[in-house]
Design a protein around this motif. Sequence first.
Motif: not given
Length: 356
Positions: A272-273, A275-282, A340
């Motif tokens: 959840r966290r 996704e919230k921070g949009a860190y998926q690709d990092r 990023s």
Amino acid sequence: MKKIIHIDMDCFYAAVEIKRNPSLAGKPLGIGGSPESRSVLCTANYEARKFGVKAAISSAMAVRLCPHLILIPPNFEAYKAESRKVREILERFTLKIEPLSLDEAYLDVTECKQFGGSATLMAQEIRRLIQMELNLTASAGIAPNKFLAKIASDWKKPNGQFVIPPDQIADFVEKLPVDKIFGVGQVTAKKMHQLGLKTCADIQKQSLSQLRLWFGSRAEELFQFARGIDERDVQTHWERKSLTVEQTFDRDLKTLDECLQQVPEIYLDWLRRVEKGAYQDRIKNIVVKLKFYDFKGTTHEEAIAGFPQEDDFKRLLEKAWLRRREPVRLVGLGAHLKESIIRRVKPSKQQLQFAI
Ligand code: DCP
Ligand code: MG
């Protein structure tokens, strides 16, 4: 070509304590709790280092190595205050500053006009001001990128500076031991040694695909660092570098199975966290942290290809747990994140010609 300065204060916490109490000067000094406690040292001054006393060893070990060592518990407020004053000096040269900790920062002085644009002279002046105004000493590394500047600041420590000009990069990295590469810790260094990789020259001889087989997602970075290439910008804004979710339990988890059963819930929270921070690709490496009944902890970290699943964390948890096989009071799941903005290395002229 950029001009980067890396500033690193000398035995920072210890130096601040000596400034606060000058009678400590010249005596071996360690910053940490009492030898009777389980405390470890934050740092030691250079007099103490002669005895093998250094950061991260226990206070008990430190006094065994150096019986007349003076030990002082850390005063973080004092270190923060001095750090702010150092920052104020750095800001006279540029605002492109990336602090790494209280005692370390990168400066991008590419655009600075002072001293005819000489980064070497700017570094000298920064160190002179720090000594004159703050009564502390700093070391500096000057190079065309962050990777090399950080290595260089260690080269002439304490109270020195070292320049790696563009035309000396190739010679410098060739002899550079692999454990000096940013991000190569003890575990990776050992693996490299076993593979016969002792210096950056040895890494240079490997193809990118071979490095990928050995080091997974870190291969590209290693490929570049080993050639002295580093395109990372000095980041003036704060950016999250890791994301971890931890849970402490009311009662210790006695078995591996009990620990594994906790993974889905913590994983969901972590997800959840992310996704919230949009860190998926990092996501770079994933980490499992365990704290055992005696508060001692261990972490296990691995590079991962693709997005981490519940089972990946379970696999790491098992590895971490097997080290102690003891009751667990805390489980943490997390990931280290890449910067990023991913910048690609510009192809060299030679590569371009080849392509044409
Ligand atoms: N520190 C810490 N625990 C560690 C390492 C460092 O608390 N394991 C703290 C104390 C140091 C400060 O961070 O004073 C800066 O770390 P450095 O690695 O730069 O070490 P020093 O500045 O103390 O020594 P050096 O002269 O080698 O830079
Ligand atoms: Mg330091």
